[in-house]
Design a protein around this motif. Structure first.
Motif, PDB file in Angstrom:
ATOM      1  N   LEU A 154      66.988  39.433 102.552  1.00  7.40           N
ATOM      2  CA  LEU A 154      67.306  38.184 103.255  1.00  7.40           C
ATOM      3  C   LEU A 154      68.557  37.527 102.685  1.00  7.40           C
ATOM      4  CD1 LEU A 154      63.823  36.470 103.700  1.00  7.40           C
ATOM      5  CD2 LEU A 154      65.066  37.852 105.337  1.00  7.40           C
ATOM      6  N   LEU A 155      68.912  37.868 101.451  1.00 10.75           N
ATOM      7  CA  LEU A 155      70.080  37.347 100.736  1.00 10.75           C
ATOM      8  C   LEU A 155      69.902  35.894 100.303  1.00 10.75           C
ATOM      9  CD1 LEU A 155      72.930  38.842 102.952  1.00 10.75           C
ATOM     10  CD2 LEU A 155      71.981  39.788 100.848  1.00 10.75           C
ATOM     11  N   GLY A 156      69.323  35.060 101.120  1.00 10.57           N
ATOM     12  CA  GLY A 156      69.082  33.649 100.810  1.00 10.57           C
ATOM     13  C   GLY A 156      68.292  33.028 101.943  1.00 10.57           C
ATOM     14  N   ASP A 168      63.381  31.212 111.315  1.00  9.01           N
ATOM     15  CA  ASP A 168      64.154  32.143 110.499  1.00  9.01           C
ATOM     16  C   ASP A 168      65.425  31.447 110.065  1.00  9.01           C
ATOM     17  OD1 ASP A 168      65.605  34.169 109.325  1.00  9.01           O
ATOM     18  OD2 ASP A 168      65.128  35.647 110.857  1.00  9.01           O
ATOM     19  N   ASP A 169      65.445  30.987 108.833  1.00 13.76           N
ATOM     20  CA  ASP A 169      66.602  30.299 108.281  1.00 13.76           C
ATOM     21  C   ASP A 169      67.185  31.127 107.135  1.00 13.76           C
ATOM     22  OD1 ASP A 169      68.422  28.165 108.259  1.00 13.76           O
ATOM     23  OD2 ASP A 169      67.358  27.209 106.594  1.00 13.76           O
ATOM     24  N   SER A 170      67.177  32.455 107.324  1.00  9.19           N
ATOM     25  CA  SER A 170      67.683  33.326 106.269  1.00  9.19           C
ATOM     26  C   SER A 170      69.173  33.561 106.434  1.00  9.19           C
ATOM     27  CB  SER A 170      66.939  34.667 106.293  1.00  9.19           C
ATOM     28  OG  SER A 170      67.240  35.378 107.464  1.00  9.19           O
ATOM     29  N   LEU A 171      69.836  33.787 105.336  1.00 10.14           N
ATOM     30  CA  LEU A 171      71.265  34.070 105.335  1.00 10.14           C
ATOM     31  C   LEU A 171      71.550  35.378 106.079  1.00 10.14           C
ATOM     32  CD1 LEU A 171      74.009  33.145 104.391  1.00 10.14           C
ATOM     33  CD2 LEU A 171      73.594  34.259 102.202  1.00 10.14           C
ATOM     34  N   LYS A 172      70.650  36.352 105.961  1.00 11.59           N
ATOM     35  CA  LYS A 172      70.818  37.634 106.649  1.00 11.59           C
ATOM     36  C   LYS A 172      70.911  37.422 108.160  1.00 11.59           C
ATOM     37  CE  LYS A 172      68.362  41.992 107.351  1.00 11.59           C
ATOM     38  NZ  LYS A 172      67.152  42.746 107.010  1.00 11.59           N
ATOM     39  N   THR A 173      70.013  36.610 108.718  1.00 11.36           N
ATOM     40  CA  THR A 173      70.024  36.355 110.163  1.00 11.36           C
ATOM     41  C   THR A 173      71.269  35.589 110.570  1.00 11.36           C
ATOM     42  OG1 THR A 173      67.626  36.385 110.255  1.00 11.36           O
ATOM     43  CG2 THR A 173      68.744  35.262 112.055  1.00 11.36           C
ATOM     44  N   LYS A 174      71.667  34.634 109.755  1.00 16.62           N
ATOM     45  CA  LYS A 174      72.874  33.862 110.071  1.00 16.62           C
ATOM     46  C   LYS A 174      74.108  34.770 110.081  1.00 16.62           C
ATOM     47  CE  LYS A 174      71.170  29.444 108.424  1.00 16.62           C
ATOM     48  NZ  LYS A 174      71.273  28.373 107.440  1.00 16.62           N
ATOM     49  N   LEU A 175      74.195  35.686 109.118  1.00 16.68           N
ATOM     50  CA  LEU A 175      75.323  36.622 109.086  1.00 16.68           C
ATOM     51  C   LEU A 175      75.286  37.579 110.276  1.00 16.68           C
ATOM     52  CD1 LEU A 175      75.491  37.425 105.266  1.00 16.68           C
ATOM     53  CD2 LEU A 175      77.148  36.112 106.611  1.00 16.68           C
ATOM     54  N   ASN A 176      74.080  38.054 110.635  1.00 20.33           N
ATOM     55  CA  ASN A 176      73.957  38.928 111.811  1.00 20.33           C
ATOM     56  C   ASN A 176      74.379  38.196 113.077  1.00 20.33           C
ATOM     57  OD1 ASN A 176      73.066  41.133 110.344  1.00 20.33           O
ATOM     58  ND2 ASN A 176      70.903  40.705 110.716  1.00 20.33           N
ATOM     59  N   ILE A 180      77.541  39.130 115.595  1.00 16.11           N
ATOM     60  CA  ILE A 180      77.398  39.288 117.041  1.00 16.11           C
ATOM     61  C   ILE A 180      78.375  38.366 117.772  1.00 16.11           C
ATOM     62  CG2 ILE A 180      75.817  38.869 118.989  1.00 16.11           C
ATOM     63  CD1 ILE A 180      73.530  39.830 117.075  1.00 16.11           C
ATOM     64  N   ALA A 181      78.492  37.143 117.285  1.00 18.90           N
ATOM     65  CA  ALA A 181      79.419  36.192 117.902  1.00 18.90           C
ATOM     66  C   ALA A 181      80.863  36.667 117.754  1.00 18.90           C
ATOM     67  CB  ALA A 181      79.245  34.816 117.286  1.00 18.90           C
ATOM     68  N   MET A 182      81.194  37.244 116.609  1.00 18.76           N
ATOM     69  CA  MET A 182      82.559  37.718 116.374  1.00 18.76           C
ATOM     70  C   MET A 182      82.895  38.896 117.281  1.00 18.76           C
ATOM     71  SD  MET A 182      83.895  35.772 114.091  1.00 18.76           S
ATOM     72  CE  MET A 182      85.235  36.629 113.325  1.00 18.76           C
ATOM     73  N   LYS A 183      81.925  39.744 117.593  1.00 13.65           N
ATOM     74  CA  LYS A 183      82.164  40.880 118.490  1.00 13.65           C
ATOM     75  C   LYS A 183      82.496  40.373 119.894  1.00 13.65           C
ATOM     76  CE  LYS A 183      79.358  44.307 116.149  1.00 13.65           C
ATOM     77  NZ  LYS A 183      78.133  45.130 116.196  1.00 13.65           N
TER      78      LYS A 183
END
Length: 186
Positions: A154-156, A168-176, A180-183
């Protein structure tokens, strides 16, 4: 109490209801809860214990002897030891994890608690768990029993599931989500 069938189901539910009713009748709910918690930890930590309860290669006798030895070494209650013996005799030890989960649901319902599954990147301190429990209690409106676990991927942050609701307030989900937004920007 509400029908147990509304709370748990299947083979694991039937065994959990039987154990719950026996423990309740014997006024040993807390002791059996402690034993099952210890068994759950053993299954998570020990490959040998997981093999004993899940492998079909062990005969009934081997499983019975194995769980009897575990029960004696861990100084489990007589009721829990007999229950493990019944599971081994009926070749249902492979359902022990699900039975423990069903028993926990029954016990939480009996106590008027709601169970919250919390996954964090690092082990939470007692103060953090206490603060989280208070916040969840105010959000849910019931006492909350927290089942905390650690997932370093989860990283954080945290993921919290109460019933069918999940945050889901995990750093992993936020980065994912950011990836997706950047793509989409390209």
């Amino acid at each position: 109490m509400t029908s147990h069938k509304a709370i748990v189901s299947g083979i694991s539910g039937r065994y959990a209801v039987a154990l719950f009713e026996l423990a309740d009748e014997a006024k040993a709910l807390d002791a059996v809860e402690s034993d099952l918690s210890e068994l759950k930890a053993m299954m998570e930590e020990s490959v040998d214990m997981r093999d004993l309860v899940s492998s079909p290669l062990y005969s009934r006798e081997q499983q019975s002897n194995g769980v009897a030895g575990v029960a004696k070494a861990a100084k489990l209650q007589g009721l829990t030891e007999k229950f493990l013996g019944v599971l081994a005799a009926n070749r249902r030890l492979n359902a022990l994890g699900a039975i423990i989960s069903s028993f926990e649901k029954l016990l939480a319902h009996h106590r008027g608690e709601v169970k919250a599954e919390v996954v964090s990147a690092r082990k939470l301190t007692k103060k953090q768990l206490g603060d989280l429990e208070k916040k969840l209690k105010s959000a849910v409106g019931h006492d909350v029993a927290i089942d905390a676990s650690v997932d370093e991927s989860l990283l954080g942050g945290l993921t919290v599931q109460v019933g069918s609701r999940m945050v889901d307030d995990s750093l992993k989900t936020k980065l994912n989500n950011l990836a997706i937004a950047m793509k989409g920007v390209q």
